[in-house]
Design a protein around this motif. Structure first.
Motif, PDB file in Angstrom:
ATOM      1  N   LYS A   8      17.942 -66.973 124.750  1.00 62.90           N
ATOM      2  CA  LYS A   8      16.719 -66.601 124.053  1.00 62.90           C
ATOM      3  C   LYS A   8      15.557 -66.803 125.014  1.00 62.90           C
ATOM      4  O   LYS A   8      15.287 -67.907 125.452  1.00 62.90           O
ATOM      5  N   TYR A  10      11.603 -66.691 125.948  1.00 61.20           N
ATOM      6  CA  TYR A  10      10.256 -66.727 125.391  1.00 61.20           C
ATOM      7  C   TYR A  10       9.329 -66.012 126.354  1.00 61.20           C
ATOM      8  O   TYR A  10       9.352 -66.275 127.551  1.00 61.20           O
ATOM      9  N   ARG A  11       8.575 -65.128 125.833  1.00 58.70           N
ATOM     10  CA  ARG A  11       7.594 -64.411 126.662  1.00 58.70           C
ATOM     11  C   ARG A  11       6.202 -64.815 126.190  1.00 58.70           C
ATOM     12  O   ARG A  11       5.850 -64.584 125.047  1.00 58.70           O
ATOM     13  N   ALA A  16       7.649 -57.974 122.868  1.00 53.45           N
ATOM     14  CA  ALA A  16       8.528 -57.485 121.818  1.00 53.45           C
ATOM     15  C   ALA A  16       7.746 -56.516 120.937  1.00 53.45           C
ATOM     16  O   ALA A  16       6.545 -56.319 121.114  1.00 53.45           O
ATOM     17  N   ASP A  19       4.276 -58.024 118.810  1.00 54.22           N
ATOM     18  CA  ASP A  19       3.818 -58.521 120.107  1.00 54.22           C
ATOM     19  C   ASP A  19       2.792 -59.652 120.070  1.00 54.22           C
ATOM     20  O   ASP A  19       1.971 -59.765 120.955  1.00 54.22           O
ATOM     21  N   ASP A  83       7.843 -65.534 131.285  1.00 54.98           N
ATOM     22  CA  ASP A  83       9.191 -65.454 130.729  1.00 54.98           C
ATOM     23  C   ASP A  83       9.957 -66.712 131.115  1.00 54.98           C
ATOM     24  O   ASP A  83      10.044 -67.048 132.283  1.00 54.98           O
ATOM     25  N   SER A 107      18.031 -61.048 117.094  1.00 54.27           N
ATOM     26  CA  SER A 107      16.797 -60.454 117.611  1.00 54.27           C
ATOM     27  C   SER A 107      15.786 -60.159 116.501  1.00 54.27           C
ATOM     28  O   SER A 107      14.607 -59.990 116.762  1.00 54.27           O
ATOM     29  N   ILE A 117      10.732 -59.978 115.199  1.00 49.93           N
ATOM     30  CA  ILE A 117      10.120 -59.883 116.528  1.00 49.93           C
ATOM     31  C   ILE A 117      10.847 -58.924 117.458  1.00 49.93           C
ATOM     32  O   ILE A 117      10.302 -58.524 118.465  1.00 49.93           O
ATOM     33  N   GLU A 119      13.075 -59.297 119.634  1.00 44.99           N
ATOM     34  CA  GLU A 119      13.076 -59.789 121.012  1.00 44.99           C
ATOM     35  C   GLU A 119      14.364 -59.399 121.723  1.00 44.99           C
ATOM     36  O   GLU A 119      15.402 -59.197 121.108  1.00 44.99           O
ATOM     37  N   TRP A 120      14.277 -59.304 123.040  1.00 43.68           N
ATOM     38  CA  TRP A 120      15.466 -59.081 123.858  1.00 43.68           C
ATOM     39  C   TRP A 120      16.208 -60.391 123.989  1.00 43.68           C
ATOM     40  O   TRP A 120      15.613 -61.423 124.259  1.00 43.68           O
TER      41      TRP A 120
END
Length: 135
Positions: A8, A10-11, A16, A19, A83, A107, A117, A119-120
């Motif tokens: 997982k 975190y950005r 995402a 955002d 990231d 995700s 979210i 997310e990738w």
């Protein structure tokens, strides 16, 4: 059964579909996100597909062997990094397709405003031993 690692990320910067960076979420939004993750893990425990998982603190250290017995230590990663790995989960599933299905579901954890979210997640199979050849 095959084991997979879900990383997982975190950005800190929006990346995402939903955002809003996590550091701008309300305490209630963070709690809902964590509850989703806990419920997801509990459900997989029930099916026998959950192995382990853990959230990670944003601070850390890089260490590398220097050839002289004194590994150099470098600060980082930092919470303000764009990231970083925020946590991981290990699953043990019947197929790659099932691993992808679960990663897609994870995700969809809620974020700001309770919206998924999207997310990738990094999905990595564990390195398996090569097959034994018998004659």
């Amino acid at each position: 059964m095959a084991k997979y690692l879900l990383l997982k990320h975190y950005r800190g910067a929006p990346a995402a579909v939903n955002d809003v960076p996590m550091d701008q979420w309300t305490p209630e939004e963070i709690s809902a996100h964590i509850q989703y993750m806990n419920d997801f893990a509990a459900r997989l425990e029930g099916t026998g597909e959950f192995v382990d998982g853990q959230a990670l603190a944003p601070e850390g250290t890089f260490v590398r062997y220097d050839g002289e017995g004194r590994p150099p230590v470098t600060d980082g990663p930092f919470a303000e990094t764009k990231d970083l790995i925020a946590g991981w989960m290990v699953i043990d599933v019947d197929s790659y397709e099932r691993a992808v299905e679960l990663a897609g579901e994870l995700s969809a954890a809620p974020g700001a405003g309770g919206k998924p979210i999207h997310e990738w997640l990094e999905l990595r199979p564990f390195l398996a031993a090569p097959p034994t050849i018998t004659e």
